[in-house]
Design a protein around this motif. Structure first.
Motif: not given
Length: 437
Positions: A361-363, A380-381, A254-257
């Motif tokens: 974000f939510s997933l 956020c980063l 998700g962070a990559v997303g």
């Protein structure tokens, strides 16, 4: 436009007080969302302005976004620590003052004709906006009953999109149209041409003085408002959670997303004016092309409301994958066609963007339990994608041309589609690992 959702767990204000005393406070907070959406979108107007003024290549012009979104990565954690010490209201005032200083720095940057000074001004402005986001998002959440927090945030996020929709008209009218008028004067002679360079520099001064005055006025309003003193961190006796959010593959993906989504959205927005002014695409002037950016971000605003209704009946991951697939098709059309087909294909990508950021974000935060706060910080980063990927796209545009450089957002949307179909369902850590501590 991407916004931070870092929200610590806090006690919500009593609902009876919310309906009476804090209604104006919520209106004032909503104005903040509009303002930072407006300021962020103006970058897309200033990139071609600065590119022409300083005779930059595309990679050099993308340093604007690198400095702006790089501030999110550098300032986000210190901003959280600062707000934890002074609270939300003072955090908002601090963010507004710093953003005001950033706007004021555009005046000497234009006077001295220094691109490096412009980049520093962008960084200072974005630093103020970052502090605003860290303060305002959770503040909206806690100013009222917990059960209606999401609806309040959805409403304020819609006004953020409204800001990005209005900004292109403001920038086109006060900046690009002035520059185009000056360029016509250069045909008269060399002396007038030299004067035109000075006028190009001054074209950005008045708009940012207006914005600085607006930010200062908002800071004064928030100083005078009597709001609940929330946001300061309180030491508790809770046990320290063992493990880490990094153990969750769906969060890492998700962070990559988030990284690729923000990079794709910012990259397309940054190149829209240059793309639409090409003779084989739109053949528009820069001021005309700037107004079409409103369709790009306006589509995101409309799509957010449509998506909210659709996701009540369809799984969020499937909606995300569908939008990503549509975005891929539209980007391919923009890359390998011409004229109005290519033009409107790229503009319609904004409609597909609408639900991507909040959905990813939510997933990504699902099932994190005690690691939710850490996971939110990681996501956020990842907004730093808005600094890195447009720069890569600029390098490709210099070597391959603008159209083929859209391979960068194409790959980004491909990954987002994968995340919606597969990545968000990645196996969670074993139950015994989750429950430790």
């Amino acid at each position: 436009m991407a916004t931070s959702h870092n929200q610590p767990e806090l006690t919500h204000v009593d609902s009876t007080h919310q309906q009476g005393d804090f209604r104006f406070a919520l209106v004032a907070l909503t104005s903040l969302f509009f303002m930072w959406g407006f300021l962020t979108c103006l970058n897309d107007i200033l990139i071609p302005y600065l590119k022409n003024m300083f005779e930059l290549n595309y990679a050099q012009a993308m340093l604007v976004q690198f400095c702006f979104f790089g501030a999110y990565f550098i300032v986000s954690i210190p901003a959280g620590a600062l707000v934890g010490k002074i609270g939300y209201q003072k955090g908002i005032i601090t963010g507004l003052v710093i953003a005001c200083v950033g706007c004021l720095l555009f005046y000497p940057s234009a006077s001295y004709g220094s691109y490096n000074m412009f980049l520093f001004a962008f960084f200072v402005l974005a630093s103020g906006i970052t502090i605003l986001q860290v303060s305002a998002n959770p503040y909206v959440s806690v100013l009222g009953p917990a059960e209606t927090a999401s609806s309040r945030l959805t409403l304020t996020q819609a006004f953020n999109s409204l800001g990005t929709t209005v900004a292109p008209f403001f920038g086109s009218w006060l900046i690009l149209s002035t520059v185009e008028h000056d360029e016509k004067l250069t045909e008269v002679g060399e002396v007038i041409g030299q004067l035109s360079v000075q006028q190009q520099a001054s074209a950005v001064q008045t708009p940012y003085l207006i914005l600085a005055a607006s930010l200062l006025a908002l800071a004064v309003i928030f100083m005078l408002l009597k709001l609940p003193l929330l946001g300061k961190k309180v030491v508790t006796s809770q046990k320290t959670a063992k493990g880490s959010a990094w153990q969750y593959p769906h969060l890492v993906l998700g962070a990559v997303g988030i990284f690729v989504y923000v990079g794709a959205e910012v990259g397309i927005g940054s190149f829209l004016i240059s793309f639409l002014t090409q003779d084989d695409i739109g053949g528009l002037s820069e001021s005309q092309a700037a107004q079409y950016i409103a369709y790009y971000f306006g589509g995101a605003m409309v799509g957010r409301f449509i998506g909210a209704g659709v996701m009540q009946k369809v799984k969020a991951g499937k909606v995300l994958a569908f939008n990503a697939l549509c975005a891929c098709v539209l980007v391919v059309a923009a890359m390998f066609s011409a004229g109005s087909v290519a033009m409107w294909a790229l503009l319609l990508v904004g409609l597909c963007n609408s639900i991507m950021f909040p959905t990813i974000f939510s997933l990504a935060l699902q099932d994190l339990k005690q690691h939710t706060s850490q996971g939110s910080g990681i996501l956020c980063l990842a907004i730093v994608g808005g600094a890195v990927l447009p720069l890569l796209q600029g390098i490709l545009a210099d070597s391959l041309g603008i159209q083929l450089a859209f391979i960068v957002p194409l790959v980004c949307y491909g990954f987002i589609g994968y995340y919606g179909l597969v990545g968000c369902y990645a196996a969670r850590p074993a139950a015994n690992v989750e429950q430790q501590g």
